[in-house]
Scaffold this motif. Sequence first.
Motif, short mmCIF file in Angstrom:
data_model
loop_
_atom_site.label_atom_id
_atom_site.label_comp_id
_atom_site.label_asym_id
_atom_site.label_seq_id
_atom_site.Cartn_x
_atom_site.Cartn_y
_atom_site.Cartn_z
N SER A 1 0.84 -1.21 0.00
CA SER A 1 0.00 0.00 0.00
C SER A 1 0.87 1.25 0.00
CB SER A 1 -0.91 -0.01 1.23
OG SER A 1 -1.68 1.17 1.31
N LEU A 2 1.91 1.24 0.83
CA LEU A 2 2.81 2.39 0.90
C LEU A 2 3.51 2.60 -0.43
CD1 LEU A 2 3.98 4.59 2.69
CD2 LEU A 2 5.69 2.95 3.52
N LEU A 3 3.86 1.51 -1.10
CA LEU A 3 4.49 1.59 -2.42
C LEU A 3 3.57 2.33 -3.39
CD1 LEU A 3 7.01 0.47 -4.03
CD2 LEU A 3 5.50 -1.37 -4.77
N GLY A 4 2.28 1.95 -3.40
CA GLY A 4 1.33 2.60 -4.30
C GLY A 4 1.08 4.05 -3.96
N TRP A 5 0.95 4.35 -2.67
CA TRP A 5 0.68 5.73 -2.27
C TRP A 5 1.90 6.63 -2.47
CZ3 TRP A 5 -3.83 7.69 -2.17
CH2 TRP A 5 -4.94 6.94 -1.79
N GLN A 6 3.11 6.05 -2.39
CA GLN A 6 4.30 6.85 -2.70
C GLN A 6 4.26 7.31 -4.15
OE1 GLN A 6 6.33 8.11 -0.73
NE2 GLN A 6 6.97 6.77 0.91
N PHE A 7 3.86 6.41 -5.03
CA PHE A 7 3.78 6.79 -6.44
C PHE A 7 2.66 7.80 -6.66
CE2 PHE A 7 2.98 6.54 -10.94
CZ PHE A 7 4.25 6.43 -11.47
N THR A 8 1.52 7.60 -5.98
CA THR A 8 0.40 8.54 -6.09
C THR A 8 0.81 9.93 -5.61
OG1 THR A 8 -1.18 6.75 -5.73
CG2 THR A 8 -1.98 8.99 -5.40
N LEU A 9 1.59 9.97 -4.54
CA LEU A 9 2.08 11.25 -4.01
C LEU A 9 2.93 11.97 -5.04
CD1 LEU A 9 2.50 13.16 -1.53
CD2 LEU A 9 4.48 11.75 -0.95
N ALA A 10 3.89 11.25 -5.61
CA ALA A 10 4.77 11.87 -6.61
C ALA A 10 4.00 12.24 -7.86
CB ALA A 10 5.91 10.91 -6.96
N GLN A 11 3.00 11.43 -8.22
CA GLN A 11 2.20 11.71 -9.41
C GLN A 11 1.32 12.94 -9.20
OE1 GLN A 11 3.01 9.89 -11.93
NE2 GLN A 11 1.66 10.86 -13.42
N THR A 12 0.79 13.10 -7.98
CA THR A 12 0.00 14.29 -7.66
C THR A 12 0.85 15.55 -7.80
OG1 THR A 12 -1.39 13.06 -6.10
CG2 THR A 12 -1.33 15.45 -5.83
N ALA A 13 2.08 15.47 -7.32
CA ALA A 13 3.00 16.61 -7.45
C ALA A 13 3.32 16.87 -8.92
CB ALA A 13 4.27 16.35 -6.67
N LYS A 14 3.47 15.79 -9.70
CA LYS A 14 3.80 15.95 -11.13
C LYS A 14 2.66 16.62 -11.88
CE LYS A 14 4.91 13.39 -15.33
NZ LYS A 14 3.86 14.08 -16.09
N VAL A 15 1.41 16.17 -11.63
CA VAL A 15 0.26 16.76 -12.31
C VAL A 15 0.15 18.24 -11.99
CG1 VAL A 15 -2.26 16.78 -12.38
CG2 VAL A 15 -1.03 14.60 -12.46
N THR A 16 0.40 18.60 -10.74
CA THR A 16 0.34 20.01 -10.33
C THR A 16 1.48 20.79 -10.94
OG1 THR A 16 -0.58 19.20 -8.24
CG2 THR A 16 0.00 21.53 -8.34
N ALA A 17 2.66 20.18 -11.03
CA ALA A 17 3.80 20.84 -11.66
C ALA A 17 3.55 21.04 -13.15
CB ALA A 17 5.07 20.02 -11.43
N ASP A 18 2.89 20.07 -13.79
CA ASP A 18 2.56 20.21 -15.21
C ASP A 18 1.65 21.40 -15.46
OD1 ASP A 18 4.07 17.99 -15.78
OD2 ASP A 18 2.37 16.61 -15.86
N GLN A 19 0.87 21.79 -14.43
CA GLN A 19 -0.01 22.96 -14.53
C GLN A 19 0.75 24.25 -14.23
OE1 GLN A 19 -3.47 23.15 -15.01
NE2 GLN A 19 -3.83 20.97 -15.31
N GLY A 20 2.06 24.12 -13.91
CA GLY A 20 2.86 25.29 -13.60
C GLY A 20 2.70 25.79 -12.18
N MET A 21 2.20 24.90 -11.28
CA MET A 21 1.91 25.34 -9.91
C MET A 21 2.85 24.75 -8.86
SD MET A 21 -2.23 25.43 -9.79
CE MET A 21 -3.15 26.43 -10.94
N PHE A 22 3.59 23.72 -9.21
CA PHE A 22 4.63 23.17 -8.35
C PHE A 22 5.96 23.34 -9.09
CE2 PHE A 22 2.69 19.89 -5.17
CZ PHE A 22 1.91 20.90 -4.61
#
Length: 442
Positions: free
Chosen positions: A288-309
């Motif tokens: 579960s932690l493995l999956g949520w670690q990826f989700t965490l990084a992916q959430t940051a990536k999606v926000t960065a793609d919007q120019g906000m991170f």
Amino acid sequence: MAESNKKMSLMGLTTLVSVNMMGSGIIMLPSSMAQLGAVSLLSWIITAIGSMAIAYCFAQCGIYCPRSGGMSAYTEEAHGKSAFFLCSFLYFLSLAIGNVAIGISAVGYLTPFFPWLGSGAIPLFVGTVGLIWLTTLANFGGPSITGKIGSITVWGVIIPVAGLSVIGWFWFDPAVLSAAWNPNNLKVGDAIAQSIPLTLWAFLGMESAAQNSDAVEDPKRNVPLACLFGTLGAAVVYVLSTTVIQGIVPNADLANSTAPFAYVYAQMFNPFIGNIIMALAVMACIGSLLGWQFTLAQTAKVTADQGMFPKLFSKVSALNAPIIGMLVCGVLQTLMALSTISPNASAQFSKLVSLAAVTNLIPYVTALSGLLVIMYKAKVSPAIFTRNVAALMVAMLYSYYALYASGKDAVFGAMIVLAVGYLLYGFIAKNFVDKQPASGRA
């Protein structure tokens, strides 16, 4: 899928929703709830109703607002670009806090195998941080490997917990449950309020239930139904498993256990079976932690793609893994684990769960309110509008109550984080301001 007409049925999506929601959220709850007594079980009823309303409303948002961005996109529909950032920012932090809590759960179940981990605050911290970095580095292989591992390890929690819900009643003793009912002589309302963050923790992730709408038969009908039935299914397993365990293990022993489900299986059968359950729980927590670690990084990536991170979160490896972002997230989670350090795994877990609940509830409120604008834009019928507003009011009422029940410390911490978020957005806001006409006049 091989063919476009091979889509997921209502039953398939309902099962998927239940499995995704259960994960490792339940694994430490019996010990945390036992500190309040079995009276805390009443909070499951309130949380189940509130969670079903929230899940249903998010399903409606997904149907009528198919743009990417999830909760942040729904929030922007009603509250503008800055709200997109703040929703992403708080949700990102909530995931990071939740990952630390999952790490603590795994260490709790590892302690009987490695007693040193339970000998004080420093060993607990070392074990938690070790798992955080182990799962961070394991994610460098990309989303394909992470998904395959997670789909297997999640059953390490579901099988023992769901199994206890069925077979545990053969060992159930009403006298044990009665003795555990309210050992601290709390008012019923206070006991329910104090346990709301714990029960909500088990349902966090319901906001992702509508993300599979493209692969579902008749999504306008089946997605909302799957959200409701899936959440209800998880609720039934949660209620049954936490009730039966309170009627098998004496409350004082349960409150002090670092591995409650392993402990109850050892009581029901023998220590060897308990050790098997313990190993399954560790496997499930790490998966579960493995999956949520990826989700965490992916959430940051999606926000960065919007120019906000920061742009560093957007960089991915050849295997499509945002490695730099994962490393930054690992450092952040290490600091969080250090700031909440405690010799008691259950106490530290409860503290983190309350903070994770609040930082998740604020995005829930902002995203849910976006449903009103989303329905207006989609020109839904009066009947659908009325039905959805009724569900929205239930979801909002529960969210407000859960915020109140999380306690002043967690709410205060989240408000400080929110205030910092406004400052951070101030630095990037210029990137989203429409250019003025050359004359400078309207």
